[in-house]
Design a protein around this motif. Structure first.
Motif, PDB file in Angstrom:
ATOM      1  N   ASN A   1       0.830  -1.212   0.000  1.00  0.00           N
ATOM      2  CA  ASN A   1       0.000   0.000   0.000  1.00  0.00           C
ATOM      3  C   ASN A   1       0.863   1.260   0.000  1.00  0.00           C
ATOM      4  O   ASN A   1       0.590   2.216  -0.729  1.00  0.00           O
ATOM      5  N   MET A   2       1.904   1.258   0.829  1.00  0.00           N
ATOM      6  CA  MET A   2       2.810   2.411   0.863  1.00  0.00           C
ATOM      7  C   MET A   2       3.626   2.491  -0.424  1.00  0.00           C
ATOM      8  O   MET A   2       3.860   3.595  -0.957  1.00  0.00           O
ATOM      9  N   ALA A   3       4.070   1.353  -0.938  1.00  0.00           N
ATOM     10  CA  ALA A   3       4.857   1.346  -2.178  1.00  0.00           C
ATOM     11  C   ALA A   3       4.051   1.943  -3.330  1.00  0.00           C
ATOM     12  O   ALA A   3       4.563   2.773  -4.098  1.00  0.00           O
ATOM     13  N   ASN A   4       2.795   1.549  -3.445  1.00  0.00           N
ATOM     14  CA  ASN A   4       1.964   2.053  -4.534  1.00  0.00           C
ATOM     15  C   ASN A   4       1.605   3.526  -4.331  1.00  0.00           C
ATOM     16  O   ASN A   4       1.485   4.285  -5.300  1.00  0.00           O
ATOM     17  N   TYR A   5       1.449   3.932  -3.089  1.00  0.00           N
ATOM     18  CA  TYR A   5       1.191   5.346  -2.790  1.00  0.00           C
ATOM     19  C   TYR A   5       2.382   6.205  -3.245  1.00  0.00           C
ATOM     20  O   TYR A   5       2.203   7.253  -3.881  1.00  0.00           O
ATOM     21  N   CYS A   6       3.591   5.787  -2.916  1.00  0.00           N
ATOM     22  CA  CYS A   6       4.786   6.551  -3.310  1.00  0.00           C
ATOM     23  C   CYS A   6       4.887   6.654  -4.829  1.00  0.00           C
ATOM     24  O   CYS A   6       5.260   7.708  -5.368  1.00  0.00           O
ATOM     25  N   TYR A   7       4.556   5.572  -5.521  1.00  0.00           N
ATOM     26  CA  TYR A   7       4.594   5.605  -6.982  1.00  0.00           C
ATOM     27  C   TYR A   7       3.577   6.602  -7.532  1.00  0.00           C
ATOM     28  O   TYR A   7       3.885   7.405  -8.429  1.00  0.00           O
ATOM     29  N   ASP A   8       2.352   6.569  -6.987  1.00  0.00           N
ATOM     30  CA  ASP A   8       1.307   7.484  -7.464  1.00  0.00           C
ATOM     31  C   ASP A   8       1.710   8.937  -7.239  1.00  0.00           C
ATOM     32  O   ASP A   8       1.482   9.801  -8.101  1.00  0.00           O
ATOM     33  N   LEU A   9       2.303   9.223  -6.076  1.00  0.00           N
ATOM     34  CA  LEU A   9       2.730  10.593  -5.779  1.00  0.00           C
ATOM     35  C   LEU A   9       3.858  11.017  -6.717  1.00  0.00           C
ATOM     36  O   LEU A   9       3.859  12.147  -7.235  1.00  0.00           O
ATOM     37  N   ALA A  10       4.824  10.125  -6.946  1.00  0.00           N
ATOM     38  CA  ALA A  10       5.934  10.441  -7.854  1.00  0.00           C
ATOM     39  C   ALA A  10       5.427  10.664  -9.279  1.00  0.00           C
ATOM     40  O   ALA A  10       5.855  11.600  -9.978  1.00  0.00           O
ATOM     41  N   LYS A  11       4.502   9.818  -9.705  1.00  0.00           N
ATOM     42  CA  LYS A  11       3.942   9.941 -11.059  1.00  0.00           C
ATOM     43  C   LYS A  11       3.218  11.276 -11.220  1.00  0.00           C
ATOM     44  O   LYS A  11       3.354  11.960 -12.245  1.00  0.00           O
ATOM     45  N   MET A  12       2.467  11.669 -10.193  1.00  0.00           N
ATOM     46  CA  MET A  12       1.746  12.948 -10.241  1.00  0.00           C
ATOM     47  C   MET A  12       2.727  14.108 -10.294  1.00  0.00           C
ATOM     48  O   MET A  12       2.506  15.087 -11.027  1.00  0.00           O
ATOM     49  N   TYR A  13       3.833  13.990  -9.529  1.00  0.00           N
ATOM     50  CA  TYR A  13       4.805  15.089  -9.544  1.00  0.00           C
ATOM     51  C   TYR A  13       5.509  15.173 -10.897  1.00  0.00           C
ATOM     52  O   TYR A  13       5.738  16.281 -11.416  1.00  0.00           O
ATOM     53  N   HIS A  14       5.878  14.035 -11.472  1.00  0.00           N
ATOM     54  CA  HIS A  14       6.513  14.063 -12.796  1.00  0.00           C
ATOM     55  C   HIS A  14       5.610  14.791 -13.796  1.00  0.00           C
ATOM     56  O   HIS A  14       6.079  15.578 -14.628  1.00  0.00           O
ATOM     57  N   ARG A  15       4.304  14.516 -13.735  1.00  0.00           N
ATOM     58  CA  ARG A  15       3.362  15.179 -14.645  1.00  0.00           C
ATOM     59  C   ARG A  15       3.319  16.683 -14.376  1.00  0.00           C
ATOM     60  O   ARG A  15       3.327  17.501 -15.305  1.00  0.00           O
ATOM     61  N   PHE A  16       3.265  17.057 -13.098  1.00  0.00           N
ATOM     62  CA  PHE A  16       3.280  18.469 -12.717  1.00  0.00           C
ATOM     63  C   PHE A  16       4.536  19.157 -13.250  1.00  0.00           C
ATOM     64  O   PHE A  16       4.471  20.271 -13.804  1.00  0.00           O
ATOM     65  N   TYR A  17       5.683  18.499 -13.112  1.00  0.00           N
ATOM     66  CA  TYR A  17       6.966  19.073 -13.547  1.00  0.00           C
ATOM     67  C   TYR A  17       6.955  19.339 -15.059  1.00  0.00           C
ATOM     68  O   TYR A  17       7.490  20.356 -15.520  1.00  0.00           O
ATOM     69  N   HIS A  18       6.366  18.422 -15.808  1.00  0.00           N
ATOM     70  CA  HIS A  18       6.365  18.578 -17.266  1.00  0.00           C
ATOM     71  C   HIS A  18       5.326  19.599 -17.738  1.00  0.00           C
ATOM     72  O   HIS A  18       5.493  20.205 -18.802  1.00  0.00           O
ATOM     73  N   GLU A  19       4.274  19.821 -16.970  1.00  0.00           N
ATOM     74  CA  GLU A  19       3.198  20.713 -17.405  1.00  0.00           C
ATOM     75  C   GLU A  19       3.369  22.157 -16.927  1.00  0.00           C
ATOM     76  O   GLU A  19       2.809  23.070 -17.533  1.00  0.00           O
ATOM     77  N   PHE A  20       4.112  22.367 -15.826  1.00  0.00           N
ATOM     78  CA  PHE A  20       4.210  23.710 -15.259  1.00  0.00           C
ATOM     79  C   PHE A  20       5.667  24.093 -15.005  1.00  0.00           C
ATOM     80  O   PHE A  20       6.473  23.257 -14.602  1.00  0.00           O
ATOM     81  N   LYS A  21       5.947  25.362 -15.198  1.00  0.00           N
ATOM     82  CA  LYS A  21       7.282  25.871 -14.909  1.00  0.00           C
ATOM     83  C   LYS A  21       7.410  26.110 -13.411  1.00  0.00           C
ATOM     84  O   LYS A  21       6.454  26.503 -12.737  1.00  0.00           O
ATOM     85  N   ILE A  22       8.617  25.922 -12.911  1.00  0.00           N
ATOM     86  CA  ILE A  22       8.847  26.137 -11.476  1.00  0.00           C
ATOM     87  C   ILE A  22       9.822  27.286 -11.284  1.00  0.00           C
ATOM     88  O   ILE A  22       9.447  28.365 -10.834  1.00  0.00           O
TER      89      ILE A  22
END
Length: 614
Positions: free
Chosen positions: A555-576
């Motif tokens: 459950n924790m392993a899959n949660y970390c993956y989902d959070l990382a995947k969401m951040y990768h998408r955020f990084y590619h869609e928005f400038k920081i």
């Protein structure tokens, strides 16, 4: 407190205010709003219809209006049939982000006053740790870490299977074929050396058995005992254990050695101690590489004696019974099971003997509220029987025992067999995944400007993350296949993929300025994915609790993956760093910092380290 926890309290109070209706707060159903609808969280109102005598849309409409009017953090609602979708204010999400940034233990639960003992690894001293042990160790370690984060006091323990017929097989083979070799003389790690002698015994026994089948005695027994239509190969496969115990020269020597060991024969004990010391040194090297340790080591050579005493007491009180041949058994038919042997006719112990003794002494040592056994699912019946026997013995802890049963691990090449020497040793597998990480990183050339020592440390972290994550992400009950090459894939659901999100954030933060003095208060219009990331991080505490209570680190392993995947998408869609405004930049830096913190903490609970570069 998470948004869902807070919202449950608000809904509970609102139902009471509006309709004088009280409901169990934990029974209030609240989920994340589905992506096709507007809102952050959805309250399911169907369970209230019977008591309130109103249609679901009407309840949802009235409740939504009341909540938005009374609660500053709620700014909008909409109703889809019997579902009330609620929208939180941006100020709420910014406040929640601030809480995450300022609390380095965000998501951890306060101490609950309960103690749990987790037993894992539990190796035999006749062979090195292998891939199957790795799954056991990783499940045990991560479960223990999650339990600690959920507020439990945790004792990490192992029971070392350092006696028995399998151990005597290695000892006998060393006597017969060892020629006085040692790990130093042979240049072989101690546990690997002993494992080679175990394989040598099994190979020699197989040759002996094949030769016996061609003798007059072997053929006579075949004719006298074969079943109608049974082929010779099937008969001899069925008869192998009987041959070992009755006719085999090697088998009789191994059994005689076991009796000598239990009689404390000095020469036998000296050999046993010397060979075990080699194995323990080897085990410790592997444990260190995996980053695990134990609070308490138990040894079957000690606990089997206590088990015999408890069985003697149980025989006197009628819990056990003795057969005509002198063996002692437990009758478990009243709980839907059969008879289970607890002591052999010659007085030597079985696994059940020492498990009874081990459970008793661990409770005396630690007084735990609960004990968890991490053992493969081929032992399901054994632990069902053990738990029932301990109940019959009126052991005070007997009703708080749990078997964390897990499926076996295969390789793409097929199933492993210890006796045939086809097992993949843990040390070799660790070296393989580290090498895979090295090859992948070299192909990208991203570490060329740092020292070899720094590179090696990064490769180690990536390789071990690949190994650990690939195994932990699978629900423990499922059988799985471990693929070293797939485990290091930077684009798949892997440890390195999650590490890459963390490393990406570290690179951004190194390039940023004035993060501590950031002024993001004027950043008003949060993007939906920014809210989504905060909402995801808010779930961290609930994920810890759920994974700990279910003893399911996946459950924790899959949660970390989902959070990382969401951040990768955020990084590619928005400038920081080059965001549209200074306020947006500072907010996104804080958001990135929080994501990194949650990813690092979540992966550390799984025993996985995060590198600063990749």
């Amino acid at each position: 407190m998470t948004a869902i926890e807070e919202l449950k309290g608000i809904v509970y109070k609102s139902l009471k205010d509006l309709w004088e209706y009280e409901v169990d707060q934990d029974a209030i159903l609240i989920n994340e709003t589905r992506s096709e609808f507007e809102g952050d969280y959805t309250v399911v109102v169907f369970p209230f219809t019977k008591a309130l005598r109103l249609p679901p849309p009407k309840i949802a409409e009235m409740l939504g209006e009341y909540l938005v009017e009374k609660e500053n953090n709620l700014i909008a609602f909409n109703v889809i049939k019997g579902f009330l979708n609620l929208t939180f204010s941006n100020d709420y999400w910014k406040s929640s982000l601030s809480d995450i940034n300022t609390d380095k233990k965000y998501g951890f639960h306060p101490a609950n006053g309960k103690k749990v003992l987790v037993e894992f690894s539990s190796p035999n001293t006749n062979k090195p740790l292998h891939l199957g042990h790795i799954r056991n160790i990783l499940l045990g370690w991560s479960s223990a870490q999650l339990l600690e984060a959920a507020g439990y006091e945790v004792v990490k323990a192992q029971i070392v299977n350092d006696r028995g017929i399998a151990i005597c097989k290695s000892m006998l083979a060393y006597q017969l074929f060892g020629n006085g070799t040692t790990p130093e003389k042979s240049g072989t790690k101690g546990d690997h050396l002993i494992g080679e002698f175990y394989v040598k015994f099994e190979t020699s026994f197989k040759e002996e058995y094949a030769a016996w089948q061609e003798t007059a005695e072997g053929k006579e027994i075949y004719e006298a005992n074969k079943k109608e239509g049974e082929e010779e190969v099937h008969f001899y496969g069925r008869y192998k254990n009987t041959y070992f115990n009755t006719y085999s020269n090697l088998g009789l020597q191994a059994k005689a050695m076991l009796l000598k060991w239990e009689e404390a024969d000095e020469e036998t004990i000296a050999l046993w101690q010397r060979m075990n010391s080699w194995v323990y040194e080897g085990f410790e090297q592997t444990y260190k590489e995996l980053g695990v340790h134990f609070d308490h080591n138990y040894y079957e050579s000690n606990t089997y004696k206590l088990g015999k005493e408890l069985i003697s007491d149980g025989l006197a009180s009628g819990v056990f019974y003795k057969k005509d041949d002198g063996s002692i058994w437990a009758d478990l038919e009243d709980v839907g099971m059969d008879q289970k042997i607890v002591l052999r006719s010659d007085g030597t112990s079985v696994y059940m003997t020492q498990d009874i003794g081990t459970a008793h002494i661990r409770y005396e040592d630690h007084g735990c509220d609960r004990m968890v056994y991490v053992v493969g699912n081929e032992q399901d019946y054994h632990f069902e029987a053990l738990f029932e026997i301990l109940k019959k013995l009126d052991e005070p802890y007997a009703h708080e025992l749990f078997h964390l049963s897990y499926g076996m691990v295969d390789l793409p090449t097929g199933k492993m067999k210890s006796r045939e020497g086809t097992v993949v040793d843990a040390d070799d597998l660790i070296a393989d995944v580290i090498e895979e990480a090295r090859l992948g990183s070299k192909s990208r050339g991203e570490l060329d400007n740092i020292t070899k020592e720094e590179q090696d440390e990064i490769f180690r972290k990536i390789g071990l993350a690949a190994l650990k994550y690939f195994i932990i992400k699978v629900n423990p009950k499922k059988r799985m296949t471990f693929d070293p090459k797939e485990s290091v894939d930077m684009q798949g659901q892997t440890g390195p993929y999650i590490q890459n999100a963390y490393v990406r954030i570290q690179s951004i933060l190194r390039k940023s300025e004035n993060l501590v003095e950031a002024r993001d208060v004027d950043y008003k219009e949060l993007e939906s994915i920014e809210i989504g990331l905060i909402r995801k991080m808010e779930q961290f505490s609930a994920i810890i609790e759920d994974a700990a209570e279910k003893l399911d680190p996946s459950n924790m392993a899959n949660y970390c993956y989902d959070l990382a995947k969401m951040y990768h998408r955020f990084y590619h869609e928005f400038k920081i760093l080059s965001a549209e405004s200074e306020e947006a930049k500072q907010f996104r830096l804080k958001l990135s910092e929080a994501v990194a913190q949650i990813l690092k903490t979540g992966m550390e609970l799984l025993g996985i380290e995060m590198p600063e570069r990749m």
